[in-house]
Design an enzyme around this catalytic site. Structure first.
Site, short mmCIF file in Angstrom:
data_model
loop_
_atom_site.label_atom_id
_atom_site.label_comp_id
_atom_site.label_asym_id
_atom_site.label_seq_id
_atom_site.Cartn_x
_atom_site.Cartn_y
_atom_site.Cartn_z
N TYR A 119 18.68 27.70 -2.99
CA TYR A 119 18.10 26.38 -2.91
C TYR A 119 19.03 25.37 -3.59
O TYR A 119 20.13 25.72 -4.02
CB TYR A 119 16.68 26.40 -3.48
CG TYR A 119 15.79 27.37 -2.71
CD1 TYR A 119 15.67 27.25 -1.32
CD2 TYR A 119 15.10 28.40 -3.34
CE1 TYR A 119 14.90 28.15 -0.59
CE2 TYR A 119 14.33 29.29 -2.62
CZ TYR A 119 14.23 29.17 -1.25
OH TYR A 119 13.48 30.05 -0.52
N HIS A 126 14.04 26.08 -10.97
CA HIS A 126 14.48 27.01 -9.93
C HIS A 126 15.94 26.71 -9.57
O HIS A 126 16.24 25.79 -8.83
CB HIS A 126 13.60 26.87 -8.70
CG HIS A 126 13.69 28.02 -7.74
ND1 HIS A 126 14.61 29.04 -7.88
CD2 HIS A 126 12.96 28.32 -6.62
CE1 HIS A 126 14.44 29.91 -6.90
NE2 HIS A 126 13.46 29.49 -6.12
N ARG A 176 5.89 41.19 -5.35
CA ARG A 176 5.25 42.01 -4.32
C ARG A 176 4.41 43.14 -4.89
O ARG A 176 3.39 43.52 -4.31
CB ARG A 176 6.32 42.56 -3.36
CG ARG A 176 7.03 41.48 -2.58
CD ARG A 176 8.10 42.01 -1.65
NE ARG A 176 8.90 40.92 -1.12
CZ ARG A 176 9.91 41.06 -0.28
NH1 ARG A 176 10.23 42.27 0.14
NH2 ARG A 176 10.59 40.02 0.15
#
Length: 431
Positions: free
Chosen positions: A226, A221, A394
């Site tokens: 992040y 990631h 989603r």
């Protein structure tokens, strides 16, 4: 003891620690290949891994783990997608250290006790003939925050920060530089070189645990603001040592992590990387991570052993300005893919993510136009191939059976779960 007798077609799935009939071919496989089949329902090969279609579950934080350990909720949540035909299901962002979780309820893989709950999920996904991946990361300055339903007016706590009494660690949040994501987030500490070295080792150890859990692939990631994103960006990385300043220095940690992970996973296992292709901060006129730098990084990745680049965007600045449209991220994936192929780096595949909500859009993104000509989708003519794999989040929450619905809408006959076979839609029925 004599072997248990089973009726034809009821052979148990191999290697599963429970009974379920083998799904052969895997759910979501195109059954009639005598004529043209949309690329979306053709196999995709990454090293020794073969996916029967081009759908993947994008990692989704569920904020439902117990001290980093996944639970029965995750088994049901993730298993539902594999059962309904998704070729690759990727477990949510999983921290390689305790202080790398986004929230106290995030997934982790920093200790051996976290392997077994993950293996249980992997075993179920494999029992359905599907593949399992895990996303490894560190939240950096966006760590120790509250889960979404514990924020705002509903929360007794200040801002977004998860305090110690809520299981947080606001005084032990790391970043490349001591710059908070926003005033509502924890104030991070600038990482020491020793901590950076330890982080690389933590990624390596987590990757080894992922292999023990039986995962088919790992995604690093490097997106959404992040820690690895924070090092890439000149907006959040103001270091003056070998990890800051130049492009080479800002990418150093990411490259070290890639090398560490690649070095401990099997040669046959594909390695994926997710990046934020742009911070959406170009409007400031100040240096930021952008699409040209993403393309520059992408050209380095094949030689490092990365097999697929998952192209997302944003998340590193609370001041980002995004003009949202259905293709706002997909088009960037297409730019990166085109740039790689222009350089002869067509061996690394591209994943597209973001607002993929219809069968036609999913089809168009991966359609191999060289084979079947240009496609027309939602009024766009001459649509070019944008990616090799679509990753949805989603939309799968809204419609766990999205793969099966897409096949029906595109007129592709695909296999269903044996247990659900009587529920298939009649041919040509409109949904």
């Amino acid at each position: 003891m004599s072997a248990k007798k089973v009726a034809p077609g009821s052979a148990p799935a191999p290697g599963a620690p429970f009974y379920t009939p083998v799904q052969e071919p895997p759910v979501g496989t195109a059954l009639d290949t005598s004529g043209p089949v949309p690329t979306l329902f053709t196999p995709l090969k990454l090293r020794s891994l073969t996916l029967q279609n081009r759908f993947a579950v994008s990692p989704m934080c569920m904020y439902s783990a117990d001290d980093g350990h996944l639970t029965d909720f995750h088994l049901i949540h993730l298993g539902a997608f594999a059962l309904r035909g998704v070729a690759l299901t990727i477990v949510e962002a999983t921290s390689v250290t305790p202080n790398g979780r986004i929230s106290p309820e995030d997934s982790g893989l920093w200790t051996d006790s976290q392997i077994a709950p993950l293996k249980r999920i992997v075993d179920f996904i494999h029992s359905q003939g599907q593949k399992a991946g895990i996303q490894l990361g560190h939240a950096g300055r966006k760590a120790s925050t509250l889960s979404p339903w514990n924020r705002g007016s509903r929360s007794p706590y200040k801002d977004e920060i998860a305090p110690v009494e809520a299981g947080g660690w606001p005084d032990n949040v790391w970043a490349p530089s001591a710059i908070p994501f926003s005033p509502k987030y924890p104030h991070p500490k600038e990482m020491t070189v020793e901590q950076i070295d330890g982080l690389v080792e933590s990624f390596q150890q987590a990757a080894e645990r992922a292999v023990k859990a039986g995962f088919d692939t790992i995604e690093i990631h490097g997106a959404h603001g992040y820690l690895l994103t924070e090092f890439l960006s000149p907006q959040s990385n103001k270091r003056t040592d070998r990890y800051g300043g130049s492009f080479e220095n800002r990418t150093r940690l990411l490259i070290d992590v890639i090398k560490a992970v690649r070095g401990v996973i099997p040669e046959s296992m594909p390695l994926l990387l997710r990046v934020s292709s742009t911070e959406w901060m170009e409007y400031t006129g100040e240096p930021s991570w952008d699409v040209p730098e993403t393309i520059r990084l992408a050209k380095l990745l094949p030689d490092l052993g990365v097999d697929l680049l998952d192209v997302s965007s944003g998340g590193n600045s609370s001041a980002q300005k995004i003009t949202v449209s259905p293709y706002y991220q997909v088009d960037i994936a297409g730019q990166v893919r085109d740039a790689l192929r222009a350089e002869g780096e067509g061996g690394m595949l591209i994943g597209a993510v973001g607002m993929i909500t219809s069968a036609e859009m999913a089809r168009a993104i991966v359609q191999d136009n060289e084979e079947e000509g240009m496609v027309e989708v939602e009024g766009e003519h001459g649509q070019k191939t944008k990616a090799d794999l679509v990753l949805l989040a989603r939309q799968f929450l809204r419609e766990p059976e999205f793969v099966l619905r897409t096949a029906q809408k595109l007129g592709v006959s695909v296999s269903w779960p044996k247990q659900y076979g009587r529920a298939g839609w009649p041919k040509d029925e409109e949904l």
